[in-house]
Design an enzyme around this catalytic site. Structure first.
Site, PDB file in Angstrom:
ATOM      1  N   LYS A  54       0.831  -1.205   0.000  1.00 26.60           N
ATOM      2  CA  LYS A  54       0.000   0.000   0.000  1.00 26.60           C
ATOM      3  C   LYS A  54       0.870   1.260   0.000  1.00 26.60           C
ATOM      4  O   LYS A  54       0.631   2.197  -0.770  1.00 26.60           O
ATOM      5  CB  LYS A  54      -0.939  -0.013   1.220  1.00 26.60           C
ATOM      6  CG  LYS A  54      -2.012  -1.089   1.111  1.00 26.60           C
ATOM      7  CD  LYS A  54      -2.770  -1.312   2.416  1.00 26.60           C
ATOM      8  CE  LYS A  54      -3.739  -2.485   2.239  1.00 26.60           C
ATOM      9  NZ  LYS A  54      -4.579  -2.720   3.427  1.00 26.60           N
ATOM     10  N   GLN A  98      -3.991  -1.055   9.916  1.00 28.02           N
ATOM     11  CA  GLN A  98      -4.135  -2.404   9.364  1.00 28.02           C
ATOM     12  C   GLN A  98      -4.617  -3.370  10.449  1.00 28.02           C
ATOM     13  O   GLN A  98      -4.067  -3.425  11.545  1.00 28.02           O
ATOM     14  CB  GLN A  98      -2.788  -2.866   8.790  1.00 28.02           C
ATOM     15  CG  GLN A  98      -2.826  -4.212   8.087  1.00 28.02           C
ATOM     16  CD  GLN A  98      -3.399  -4.165   6.676  1.00 28.02           C
ATOM     17  OE1 GLN A  98      -3.640  -3.102   6.115  1.00 28.02           O
ATOM     18  NE2 GLN A  98      -3.633  -5.320   6.093  1.00 28.02           N
ATOM     19  N   ASP A 121     -10.532   3.384   5.194  1.00 28.37           N
ATOM     20  CA  ASP A 121     -10.966   1.982   5.260  1.00 28.37           C
ATOM     21  C   ASP A 121     -12.490   1.890   5.412  1.00 28.37           C
ATOM     22  O   ASP A 121     -13.057   0.807   5.285  1.00 28.37           O
ATOM     23  CB  ASP A 121     -10.289   1.288   6.448  1.00 28.37           C
ATOM     24  CG  ASP A 121      -9.354   0.171   6.017  1.00 28.37           C
ATOM     25  OD1 ASP A 121      -9.282  -0.096   4.803  1.00 28.37           O
ATOM     26  OD2 ASP A 121      -8.714  -0.428   6.887  1.00 28.37           O
TER      27      ASP A 121
HETATM   28  N1  L37 Z   1      -7.998  -1.956   3.746  1.00 25.34           N
HETATM   29  N2  L37 Z   1      -7.269  -4.099   3.946  1.00 25.34           N
HETATM   30  C1  L37 Z   1      -7.649  -2.978   4.552  1.00 25.34           C
HETATM   31  N3  L37 Z   1      -7.699  -2.828   5.879  1.00 25.34           N
HETATM   32  C2  L37 Z   1      -7.349  -3.843   6.647  1.00 25.34           C
HETATM   33  O1  L37 Z   1      -7.410  -3.656   7.959  1.00 25.34           O
HETATM   34  N4  L37 Z   1      -6.611  -6.127   6.873  1.00 25.34           N
HETATM   35  C3  L37 Z   1      -6.959  -5.064   6.099  1.00 25.34           C
HETATM   36  C4  L37 Z   1      -6.924  -5.143   4.720  1.00 25.34           C
HETATM   37  N5  L37 Z   1      -6.537  -6.285   4.100  1.00 25.34           N
HETATM   38  C5  L37 Z   1      -5.692  -6.281   3.040  1.00 25.34           C
HETATM   39  O2  L37 Z   1      -4.962  -5.347   2.802  1.00 25.34           O
HETATM   40  N6  L37 Z   1      -5.757  -7.369   2.270  1.00 25.34           N
HETATM   41  C6  L37 Z   1      -5.084  -7.581   1.088  1.00 25.34           C
HETATM   42  C7  L37 Z   1      -5.029  -8.871   0.644  1.00 25.34           C
HETATM   43  C8  L37 Z   1      -4.385  -9.175  -0.545  1.00 25.34           C
HETATM   44  C9  L37 Z   1      -3.775  -8.189  -1.287  1.00 25.34           C
HETATM   45  C10 L37 Z   1      -3.840  -6.889  -0.853  1.00 25.34           C
HETATM   46  C11 L37 Z   1      -4.482  -6.593   0.326  1.00 25.34           C
HETATM   47  C12 L37 Z   1      -3.068  -8.488  -2.562  1.00 25.34           C
HETATM   48  O3  L37 Z   1      -2.779  -7.619  -3.340  1.00 25.34           O
HETATM   49  N7  L37 Z   1      -2.766  -9.764  -2.813  1.00 25.34           N
HETATM   50  C13 L37 Z   1      -2.109 -10.202  -4.032  1.00 25.34           C
HETATM   51  C14 L37 Z   1      -1.098 -11.255  -3.699  1.00 25.34           C
HETATM   52  C15 L37 Z   1       0.003 -10.743  -2.820  1.00 25.34           C
HETATM   53  C16 L37 Z   1       0.752 -11.875  -2.149  1.00 25.34           C
HETATM   54  O4  L37 Z   1       1.494 -12.588  -2.845  1.00 25.34           O
HETATM   55  O5  L37 Z   1       0.564 -12.041  -0.940  1.00 25.34           O
HETATM   56  C17 L37 Z   1      -3.135 -10.761  -4.973  1.00 25.34           C
HETATM   57  O6  L37 Z   1      -2.899 -10.748  -6.174  1.00 25.34           O
HETATM   58  O7  L37 Z   1      -4.175 -11.235  -4.498  1.00 25.34           O
END
Ligand code: L37
Length: 291
Positions: A54, A98, A121
């Site tokens: 982020k 987070q 959020d």
């Molecule tokens: N806004 N998001 C917000 N607030 C929170 O309090 N916990 C939480 C939250 N969760 C979060 O950020 N989740 C999240 C999950 C997956 C990705 C991004 C955010 C993401 O981009 N995942 C990639 C893979 C990344 C990896 O290899 O781990 C994907 O392509 O899914």
């Protein structure tokens, strides 16, 4: 109908890139830099990865980006002092704490301390209430907002006549998701761990949103032929064939989902949209502050 054709893959990565491109364009048109503060408490490894993704995305868009990483033992007073300082900082338009927080901290109290206009959020009671009554000034949680964009790619903005089933009732995803679907004219059922015959219920869904946080819980025979499947899960499971020793899976057993009409992959589906929508929420908070 033959079941030989595979489902359409909904490319979250590409759609997220289009969203962030629009954010970059609107950022360039602003006289202020959108400011995003991301607060992480403790060492949850997944949270660490997401938080740095982020912060990096915010930087790449030309935002003012700050990250506060606090030790796991941080007390409530110290965390609330960080939030208060960010509330008072005119260079910051969005604050994200987070989740999950370490057990000794009261997440609700921390969220309540965030200025609702900076609550990117969308978790505060104020923003949840605005969303519930259909007030357009609501800041909507990033993940459900991203899911709605993905669903819109398949069905357009009006979901009249479609039955949506949301598995999961969290304040971060399931609950706001159900509200957004209903406001788009879908007929919505919220299912959760106490729902009887979940497979049978899921099989009635034209749109199935899996947000239970349980790896591969949705099996192939839970999916109505032609359904749109949105997979919010991201779990790491052991996989000896990978050098990392693990692999990322969703809440849907993807290899069994051949009957779906369209499905989001994990990774590359909902995850990138979550981050893109955080950027959009932060930009819009900055636009409002600039008015
Ligand atoms: N806004 N998001 C917000 N607030 C929170 O309090 N916990 C939480 C939250 N969760 C979060 O950020 N989740 C999240 C999950 C997956 C990705 C991004 C955010 C993401 O981009 N995942 C990639 C893979 C990344 C990896 O290899 O781990 C994907 O392509 O899914």
């Amino acid at each position: 109908m033959s079941s030989a054709s595979s489902p359409r893959l909904i490319d979250g990565k590409a759609i997220a890139a289009a969203v962030t491109e629009d954010v970059a364009r609107r950022t360039a048109a602003l006289t202020v830099k959108p400011g995003l503060a991301v607060v992480l408490v403790g060492e949850d490894p997944a949270s660490g990865v997401y938080v740095s993704m982020k912060s990096k995305k915010a930087e790449s868009l030309g935002f003012h980006s700050v990250q506060h990483t606090l030790p796991a033992g941080t007390g409530a007073a110290d965390l609330l002092a960080v939030v208060a300082a960010l509330n008072a900082d005119p260079a910051i338009h969005g604050i994200l704490v987070q989740l999950p927080l370490p057990k000794h901290l009261d997440a609700a109290a921390v969220i309540a301390a965030i200025d609702p206009d900076k609550d990117v959020d969308g978790l505060s009671v104020i923003n949840a209430g605005r969303l519930t009554v259909g007030d357009r000034s609501a800041i909507v949680p990033c993940t459900p907002l991203g899911c709605m964009t993905l669903i819109g790619e398949v069905h357009g903005a009006d979901l009249s006549g479609l039955h949506a089933v949301v598995i999961g009732r969290s304040r971060l995803v399931g609950l706001p998701m159900a509200l957004l679907l209903q406001q788009a004219n879908a007929t919505v059922t919220i299912a959760h761990s106490r729902t009887p015959d979940l497979p049978g219920l899921a099989r009635g869904a034209d749109i199935l949103v899996a947000a239970a946080g349980r790896a591969e819980m949705v099996r192939g025979d839970w999916i109505k032929p032609g359904a749109t499947v949105i997979d919010v899960g991201t779990s790491r499971v052991p996989d000896a064939t990978r050098t990392s020793g693990q692999r990322l899976v969703g809440d849907v057993a993807f290899d069994e989902a051949g009957a779906a009409g369209a499905i989001t992959p994990v990774p590359g589906g909902v995850g990138p949209m979550t981050i893109a929508m955080l950027m959009k929420n932060t930009l819009e908070a900055a636009e409002k502050a600039a008015r």
